[in-house]
Design an enzyme around this catalytic site. Structure first.
Site, PDB file in Angstrom:
ATOM      1  N   LYS A  62      -9.166  -2.753  -2.196  1.00  0.00           N
ATOM      2  CA  LYS A  62      -8.414  -1.777  -1.400  1.00  0.00           C
ATOM      3  C   LYS A  62      -9.371  -0.869  -0.633  1.00  0.00           C
ATOM      4  O   LYS A  62      -9.142  -0.556   0.537  1.00  0.00           O
ATOM      5  CB  LYS A  62      -7.479  -0.967  -2.314  1.00  0.00           C
ATOM      6  CG  LYS A  62      -6.316  -1.813  -2.851  1.00  0.00           C
ATOM      7  CD  LYS A  62      -5.546  -1.146  -3.978  1.00  0.00           C
ATOM      8  CE  LYS A  62      -4.565  -2.127  -4.618  1.00  0.00           C
ATOM      9  NZ  LYS A  62      -3.883  -1.585  -5.802  1.00  0.00           N
ATOM     10  N   GLN A 106      -3.870   3.182  -9.948  1.00  0.00           N
ATOM     11  CA  GLN A 106      -3.929   1.773 -10.335  1.00  0.00           C
ATOM     12  C   GLN A 106      -3.368   1.587 -11.747  1.00  0.00           C
ATOM     13  O   GLN A 106      -3.781   2.264 -12.685  1.00  0.00           O
ATOM     14  CB  GLN A 106      -5.381   1.266 -10.258  1.00  0.00           C
ATOM     15  CG  GLN A 106      -5.539  -0.214 -10.506  1.00  0.00           C
ATOM     16  CD  GLN A 106      -4.875  -1.070  -9.415  1.00  0.00           C
ATOM     17  OE1 GLN A 106      -5.029  -0.823  -8.225  1.00  0.00           O
ATOM     18  NE2 GLN A 106      -4.126  -2.092  -9.826  1.00  0.00           N
ATOM     19  N   ASP A 129       2.454   3.168  -2.637  1.00  0.00           N
ATOM     20  CA  ASP A 129       2.766   1.984  -3.449  1.00  0.00           C
ATOM     21  C   ASP A 129       4.274   1.764  -3.517  1.00  0.00           C
ATOM     22  O   ASP A 129       4.733   0.704  -3.957  1.00  0.00           O
ATOM     23  CB  ASP A 129       2.227   2.155  -4.886  1.00  0.00           C
ATOM     24  CG  ASP A 129       0.947   1.364  -5.128  1.00  0.00           C
ATOM     25  OD1 ASP A 129       0.704   0.387  -4.388  1.00  0.00           O
ATOM     26  OD2 ASP A 129       0.201   1.718  -6.058  1.00  0.00           O
TER      27      ASP A 129
END
Ligand code: NDP
Length: 301
Positions: A62, A106, A129
């Site tokens: 990312k 994460q 997200d």
């Protein structure tokens, strides 16, 4: 078969790596226009807790993607011993930082930290997200929102390859909150891609192959290497393989990546198919980049 050799298909190879490079180029152009007009670049912050190998790889990919498109990226790394309260305080700090447009934490997190609390602590306007209840709710109602990155990436892949979805039967295998369920909602929405008749399968589904064989579009996200075999696929179907499993192997890394789909037997009957790696994975990162750009644009409108 070794990784990266998945090219033998009777149908079309849906090359997520190639499409993601094209889309990254498009985003980079938009970012360079923003920056040359004197404004700051979009900024994505990522929080990584602990030392999980796969998580480290995902976060690194990312960060690399951010560099490639010209975003600013900040990685905040914490020891697995960080308390839930400390983590929530950090999230609050980022929520209030005007220089940061998107925040991802994460997953998975250590077991003493509630993933739900953490996900819900992120400002929905920075939740790139798309995991916050507000954004999930909007997705369900067909409202404009941050679509969670993997389903968003898949939608874009279908779109770029002009896969007809309207009126088709889409079967999704897996009902997780981050992949299967939002995917099923997107495929049933009144939009393009979308307008499918959708069947959502899971571990309690009886006679799974009876359903997968009915799919014009089969999207598989269950996390079991090479679970779907060619005899479970309708000839000419589009097969989207979300799975990524590390299978032990006698190589330098000690593993190879495998999808949920047995590529060779499925590619022999499918009309179009994604490889693993190089299919859904790179498109997931595109979903995240698009959401971050969108957050920036909404905040600077
Ligand atoms: P989860 O483990 O959260 O969900 C798996 C789902 O599959 C569950 O709904 C489960 O059913 C269902 N399932 C499990 N076994 C079967 C079975 N035998 N038959 C039918 N359904 C079954 O996984 P995720 O959705 O998070 O991830 C799925 C896979 O996708 C993993 O390999 C993951 O690594 C990968 N992934 C890849 C991404 C990418 O960017 N390419 C991004 C995210 C995930 P039930 O609900 O009944 O338990």
């Amino acid at each position: 078969m070794s990784e990266g050799m998945h090219q033998n298909t009777n149908g079309m190879l849906l090359n997520g790596k190639e499409q993601s490079d094209i889309i990254k180029g498009e985003i980079a152009t938009q970012v360079s226009e923003i920056v040359s007009s004197g404004k700051r670049a979009p900024h994505l912050a990522a929080i990584l807790v602990g030392e999980d190998g796969a998580s480290k790889t995902y976060v690194k990919n990312k960060e690399l993607a951010c560099q490639k498109v010209g975003f600013t990226s900040t990685l905040l790394r914490y020891d697995a011993t960080i308390t839930e309260e400390e983590l929530l305080n950090k999230i609050e700090e980022i929520n209030n930082d005007d220089e940061i447009d998107g925040l991802i934490v994460q997953l998975p997190l250590p077991s003493h930290i509630s993933e739900n609390k953490v996900t819900q602590a992120i400002n929905p306007a920075k939740d790139v997200d798309g995991f916050h209840d507000v954004n999930v709710g909007k997705l369900t109602k067909g409202e404009d929102t941050f679509i969670s990155a993997t389903p968003y990436g898949i939608i874009q892949l279908l779109d770029r390859y002009k896969i007809e979805t309207s009126g088709k039967h889409c079967v999704v295998v897996g009902r997780s909150n981050i992949v299967g369920r939002p995917m099923s909602i997107l495929m049933s929405r009144a939009d393009n891609p979308g307008n499918c008749t959708v069947t959502l399968c899971h571990s309690r589904t009886k006679n799974l192959a009876d359903f997968t064989r009915m799919a014009d579009i089969l999207i598989v996200a269950l996390g079991r290497a090479e679970f779907v075999t060619g005899d479970m696929v309708k000839p000419g179907a589009t097969v989207i393989d979300v799975g990524i499993t590390r299978v032990p192997a006698d190589n330098e890394r000690g593993y190879v990546l495998r999808g949920d789909v047995e590529f060779d037997s499925c590619a022999a009957v499918a009309g179009a198919i994604t490889p693993v790696p190089g299919g859904v994975g790179p498109m997931t990162i595109i979903g995240l980049m698009q959401n971050t750009l969108k957050s920036y644009q909404l905040r600077h409108a």
